[in-house]
Scaffold this motif. Structure first.
Motif, PDB file in Angstrom:
ATOM      1  N   THR A  79     -38.739  -5.385  74.919  1.00 43.64           N
ATOM      2  CA  THR A  79     -37.913  -6.211  75.817  1.00 43.64           C
ATOM      3  C   THR A  79     -38.481  -7.623  75.891  1.00 43.64           C
ATOM      4  O   THR A  79     -37.746  -8.615  75.808  1.00 43.64           O
ATOM      5  CB  THR A  79     -37.882  -5.593  77.230  1.00 43.64           C
ATOM      6  OG1 THR A  79     -37.496  -4.231  77.113  1.00 43.64           O
ATOM      7  CG2 THR A  79     -36.928  -6.313  78.152  1.00 43.64           C
ATOM      8  N   VAL A  80     -39.812  -7.680  76.035  1.00 44.93           N
ATOM      9  CA  VAL A  80     -40.470  -8.993  76.126  1.00 44.93           C
ATOM     10  C   VAL A  80     -40.304  -9.744  74.810  1.00 44.93           C
ATOM     11  O   VAL A  80     -39.977 -10.946  74.800  1.00 44.93           O
ATOM     12  CB  VAL A  80     -41.972  -8.817  76.480  1.00 44.93           C
ATOM     13  CG1 VAL A  80     -42.714 -10.139  76.362  1.00 44.93           C
ATOM     14  CG2 VAL A  80     -42.124  -8.244  77.880  1.00 44.93           C
ATOM     15  N   ASN A  81     -40.499  -9.034  73.722  1.00 47.44           N
ATOM     16  CA  ASN A  81     -40.401  -9.666  72.401  1.00 47.44           C
ATOM     17  C   ASN A  81     -38.996 -10.205  72.146  1.00 47.44           C
ATOM     18  O   ASN A  81     -38.827 -11.258  71.533  1.00 47.44           O
ATOM     19  CB  ASN A  81     -40.803  -8.662  71.318  1.00 47.44           C
ATOM     20  CG  ASN A  81     -41.117  -9.358  70.005  1.00 47.44           C
ATOM     21  OD1 ASN A  81     -41.772 -10.404  69.999  1.00 47.44           O
ATOM     22  ND2 ASN A  81     -40.625  -8.803  68.912  1.00 47.44           N
ATOM     23  N   ALA A  82     -37.985  -9.470  72.659  1.00 54.35           N
ATOM     24  CA  ALA A  82     -36.606  -9.938  72.495  1.00 54.35           C
ATOM     25  C   ALA A  82     -36.395 -11.238  73.266  1.00 54.35           C
ATOM     26  O   ALA A  82     -35.598 -12.086  72.864  1.00 54.35           O
ATOM     27  CB  ALA A  82     -35.642  -8.873  72.998  1.00 54.35           C
ATOM     28  N   GLU A  83     -37.135 -11.403  74.359  1.00 56.74           N
ATOM     29  CA  GLU A  83     -36.943 -12.603  75.185  1.00 56.74           C
ATOM     30  C   GLU A  83     -37.711 -13.808  74.642  1.00 56.74           C
ATOM     31  O   GLU A  83     -37.182 -14.915  74.604  1.00 56.74           O
ATOM     32  CB  GLU A  83     -37.378 -12.306  76.620  1.00 56.74           C
ATOM     33  CG  GLU A  83     -37.064 -13.455  77.567  1.00 56.74           C
ATOM     34  CD  GLU A  83     -37.427 -13.173  79.016  1.00 56.74           C
ATOM     35  OE1 GLU A  83     -37.534 -11.989  79.391  1.00 56.74           O
ATOM     36  OE2 GLU A  83     -37.634 -14.145  79.756  1.00 56.74           O
ATOM     37  N   ILE A  84     -38.958 -13.578  74.220  1.00 60.37           N
ATOM     38  CA  ILE A  84     -39.774 -14.742  73.840  1.00 60.37           C
ATOM     39  C   ILE A  84     -40.222 -14.757  72.373  1.00 60.37           C
ATOM     40  O   ILE A  84     -40.825 -15.741  71.938  1.00 60.37           O
ATOM     41  CB  ILE A  84     -41.015 -14.883  74.768  1.00 60.37           C
ATOM     42  CG1 ILE A  84     -41.940 -13.666  74.612  1.00 60.37           C
ATOM     43  CG2 ILE A  84     -40.625 -15.102  76.211  1.00 60.37           C
ATOM     44  CD1 ILE A  84     -43.287 -13.843  75.337  1.00 60.37           C
ATOM     45  N   GLY A  85     -39.935 -13.677  71.660  1.00 65.92           N
ATOM     46  CA  GLY A  85     -40.333 -13.614  70.248  1.00 65.92           C
ATOM     47  C   GLY A  85     -39.733 -14.770  69.458  1.00 65.92           C
ATOM     48  O   GLY A  85     -38.573 -15.119  69.654  1.00 65.92           O
ATOM     49  N   GLY A  86     -40.542 -15.374  68.617  1.00 70.60           N
ATOM     50  CA  GLY A  86     -40.052 -16.479  67.782  1.00 70.60           C
ATOM     51  C   GLY A  86     -40.161 -17.839  68.439  1.00 70.60           C
ATOM     52  O   GLY A  86     -39.928 -18.868  67.791  1.00 70.60           O
ATOM     53  N   SER A 120     -57.654 -15.373  84.013  1.00 64.79           N
ATOM     54  CA  SER A 120     -58.373 -15.768  82.793  1.00 64.79           C
ATOM     55  C   SER A 120     -58.025 -14.823  81.646  1.00 64.79           C
ATOM     56  O   SER A 120     -58.101 -15.205  80.472  1.00 64.79           O
ATOM     57  CB  SER A 120     -59.887 -15.815  83.026  1.00 64.79           C
ATOM     58  OG  SER A 120     -60.396 -14.524  83.251  1.00 64.79           O
ATOM     59  N   ALA A 121     -57.602 -13.615  81.991  1.00 63.75           N
ATOM     60  CA  ALA A 121     -57.152 -12.672  80.956  1.00 63.75           C
ATOM     61  C   ALA A 121     -55.906 -13.235  80.259  1.00 63.75           C
ATOM     62  O   ALA A 121     -55.767 -13.132  79.034  1.00 63.75           O
ATOM     63  CB  ALA A 121     -56.847 -11.316  81.575  1.00 63.75           C
ATOM     64  N   TYR A 143     -48.679 -11.652  77.535  1.00 64.55           N
ATOM     65  CA  TYR A 143     -49.511 -11.073  78.578  1.00 64.55           C
ATOM     66  C   TYR A 143     -48.850 -11.267  79.954  1.00 64.55           C
ATOM     67  O   TYR A 143     -48.750 -10.327  80.755  1.00 64.55           O
ATOM     68  CB  TYR A 143     -50.913 -11.710  78.564  1.00 64.55           C
ATOM     69  CG  TYR A 143     -51.867 -11.010  79.480  1.00 64.55           C
ATOM     70  CD1 TYR A 143     -52.648  -9.954  79.022  1.00 64.55           C
ATOM     71  CD2 TYR A 143     -51.948 -11.362  80.822  1.00 64.55           C
ATOM     72  CE1 TYR A 143     -53.490  -9.273  79.890  1.00 64.55           C
ATOM     73  CE2 TYR A 143     -52.782 -10.688  81.679  1.00 64.55           C
ATOM     74  CZ  TYR A 143     -53.552  -9.645  81.213  1.00 64.55           C
ATOM     75  OH  TYR A 143     -54.369  -8.971  82.073  1.00 64.55           O
ATOM     76  N   ILE A 144     -48.398 -12.504  80.193  1.00 63.16           N
ATOM     77  CA  ILE A 144     -47.792 -12.830  81.505  1.00 63.16           C
ATOM     78  C   ILE A 144     -46.541 -11.978  81.745  1.00 63.16           C
ATOM     79  O   ILE A 144     -46.387 -11.354  82.803  1.00 63.16           O
ATOM     80  CB  ILE A 144     -47.444 -14.346  81.556  1.00 63.16           C
ATOM     81  CG1 ILE A 144     -48.736 -15.176  81.567  1.00 63.16           C
ATOM     82  CG2 ILE A 144     -46.558 -14.679  82.751  1.00 63.16           C
ATOM     83  CD1 ILE A 144     -48.542 -16.653  81.238  1.00 63.16           C
ATOM     84  N   GLU A 146     -53.691  -4.215  75.651  1.00 60.39           N
ATOM     85  CA  GLU A 146     -53.529  -3.244  74.550  1.00 60.39           C
ATOM     86  C   GLU A 146     -52.076  -3.089  74.117  1.00 60.39           C
ATOM     87  O   GLU A 146     -51.795  -2.581  73.028  1.00 60.39           O
ATOM     88  CB  GLU A 146     -54.093  -1.877  74.980  1.00 60.39           C
ATOM     89  CG  GLU A 146     -55.609  -1.844  74.973  1.00 60.39           C
ATOM     90  CD  GLU A 146     -56.191  -0.680  75.756  1.00 60.39           C
ATOM     91  OE1 GLU A 146     -55.420   0.215  76.163  1.00 60.39           O
ATOM     92  OE2 GLU A 146     -57.421  -0.693  75.984  1.00 60.39           O
ATOM     93  N   GLN A 147     -51.154  -3.521  74.958  1.00 61.25           N
ATOM     94  CA  GLN A 147     -49.728  -3.400  74.603  1.00 61.25           C
ATOM     95  C   GLN A 147     -49.259  -4.522  73.668  1.00 61.25           C
ATOM     96  O   GLN A 147     -48.133  -4.477  73.183  1.00 61.25           O
ATOM     97  CB  GLN A 147     -48.880  -3.425  75.886  1.00 61.25           C
ATOM     98  CG  GLN A 147     -49.072  -2.184  76.753  1.00 61.25           C
ATOM     99  CD  GLN A 147     -48.349  -2.290  78.088  1.00 61.25           C
ATOM    100  OE1 GLN A 147     -47.705  -3.297  78.368  1.00 61.25           O
ATOM    101  NE2 GLN A 147     -48.467  -1.266  78.904  1.00 61.25           N
ATOM    102  N   ILE A 148     -50.115  -5.528  73.475  1.00 60.84           N
ATOM    103  CA  ILE A 148     -49.713  -6.658  72.612  1.00 60.84           C
ATOM    104  C   ILE A 148     -50.265  -6.384  71.218  1.00 60.84           C
ATOM    105  O   ILE A 148     -51.484  -6.505  70.977  1.00 60.84           O
ATOM    106  CB  ILE A 148     -50.267  -7.999  73.155  1.00 60.84           C
ATOM    107  CG1 ILE A 148     -49.882  -8.152  74.633  1.00 60.84           C
ATOM    108  CG2 ILE A 148     -49.747  -9.178  72.333  1.00 60.84           C
ATOM    109  CD1 ILE A 148     -50.569  -9.303  75.349  1.00 60.84           C
TER     110      ILE A 148
END
Lengths: 169, 272
Positions: B72-79, B161-162, B175-176, B201-203
């Protein structure tokens, strides 16, 4: 053709009138709760800018804080929407009572109100001890559900009003 | 003395009255039994609702659920290009500076588009098109709530900082976004190192060794502190999310709270 004594009819009339007052109170609280839940559902989908609230918390309105908390949703479904469905369910139970089966409708109404009361109690606990903010609209709905749990309980335990198929002689 | 007919009628009336009384008693008893059953059923439904309610624990996903969140995140910000904690093309003329606290539920709503939050639409329309970029800054609000026994600047520095550390690999926005989508209950102390590691670990593309070295590092903690100081001292922010926007026509503070897409679009127009 038998006729009931006037004293019995008067007592039955009083009981009927009490039941009518009970039903009126139930309908009033269901309507208030339904409007409250509908407003919170609207705000959830349209934006918290439309949320009118007296309290403040961390620079935001306390209602916004409560509505933004993790307890404001169950598996992605806003609890305000669940509340609205609950109030609509109560209205449906009154229709079931009138048109299909009195005892079933009253039992259904009592069950829905009890579920609403129980979950409202849990959410109020979370507001007080986890979120540390109070949303007046949520408290309003919790009060409506509490009153409705009592009123629908009385209505269920009292049962059918006595049949008055004979006019007074 | 009553006649035989009157005696029979009286006996009949007494019998009917007894039968009615017995029937009423039976009905009352049945109604009580049903009310107990109704109460038990209601208690079960409430218990299930409480268990399903996401409160009280972190929302950290595992296995296929975690993959689904990442998709879902990748669909939003991927690229979309990332640099540090900035999302968007470096050439974009407008910069939206977003002060957030990863534990802040209102920041989550803004980021995820809940309650009118306009960030997803802003990313889709303005950031992806290269009109604007979003720069993430840190301001401790929910994490620094005195009611949170596990909160405070110590926890804040680790979690923020993570994100900055992921930014060293140009993956901060993954991450955010993942953090906000799995945010736990405010003041529940869910943002432990285990939770923070779980998000990282999810990235898939994140080098975990390099990322770990950056978390709580002096350089990144001072970057978090500097961001916090700027938000408080320069812009007088005391809540999150808070925003400033800068473009060819200057810089403006957009204040705090959830901004809708139309408000963001108007702000972009004002500084372009």
């Amino acid at each position: 053709m038998s006729t009931a004594p006037a004293s019995v009819l008067t007592a039955a009339g009083r009981a009927g009138s009490r039941r009518s007052a009970l039903m009126t109170a139930i309908l009033v609280f269901t309507t208030i709760g339904c409007l409250d839940a509908a407003y919170l559902t609207y705000v959830h989908y349209q934006g918290f800018g439309a949320l009118v609230c007296l309290g403040a918390h961390n620079g935001h309105s306390s209602c916004e804080t409560v509505q933004s908390s993790v307890w404001a949703e169950i598996d992605g479904v806003p609890v305000a929407l669940l509340g609205l469905i609950g109030y609509l369910g109560l209205f449906s139970s009154y229709l079931v009572t009138e048109r299909i089966n009195g005892e079933l409708g009253r039992g259904l109404g009592f069950c829905i109100a009890l579920i609403g009361f129980g979950f409202s109690g849990y959410l109020t606990y979370r507001e007080l001890f986890s979120i540390h903010a109070i949303c007046e609209w949520c408290v309003g709905s919790a009060v409506c559900m509490t009153v409705l749990a009592v009123l629908t309980g009385i209505r269920f335990l009292r049962g059918e009003p006595p049949a008055l198929d004979q006019p007074a002689a | 003395m009553a006649s035989r007919k009157e005696q029979k009628e009286q006996a009949r009336a007494t019998r009917i009255a007894k039968e009615q009384q017995a029937a009423a008693q039976a009905q009352r008893a049945r109604r009580l039994q049903v009310s107990v059953a109704v109460t038990a059923l209601a208690a079960i439904v409430v218990a299930v609702a409480i268990v399903l309610s996401s409160g009280g624990s972190s929302g950290l996903k595992h296995g296929s659920a975690a993959s689904a969140v990442y998709k879902t995140v990748n669909a939003e910000i991927g690229g979309i290009p990332q640099s540090g904690t900035t999302l968007g093309r470096p050439s974009a003329k407008v910069t939206l500076n977003y002060w957030g606290d990863l534990q802040c539920p209102i920041c989550r709503d803004f980021t995820l588009g809940v309650g009118g939050g306009g960030l997803p639409e802003f990313i889709a329309k303005d950031v992806r098109a290269g009109i604007a970029k979003v720069h993430y800054e840190s301001l401790c609000t929910a994490t620094c709530n005195p009611a949170d026994p596990t909160g405070g600047m110590g926890t804040f520095n680790v979690q923020q900082s993570a994100a900055y550390s992921a930014g060293r690999q140009n993956l901060a926005w993954y991450y955010i976004e993942l953090f906000y989508r799995q945010q736990g209950a405010e003041d529940s102390g869910y943002a432990t190192r285990k939770f923070i590691n779980g998000i990282a670990e999810q990235i898939p593309r994140l080098n975990l060794g390099k990322w770990q070295a950056g978390v709580s590092s002096k350089v990144l903690v001072s970057q978090v502190d500097s961001s916090q100081t700027t938000g408080i001292s320069t812009y007088k922010f005391n809540a999150t999310p808070s925003f400033t926007i800068s473009g060819p026509k200057g810089t403006a503070s957009l204040g705090s709270g959830i901004l809708t897409y139309s408000e963001l679009a108007a702000a972009v127009k004002a500084v372009s």
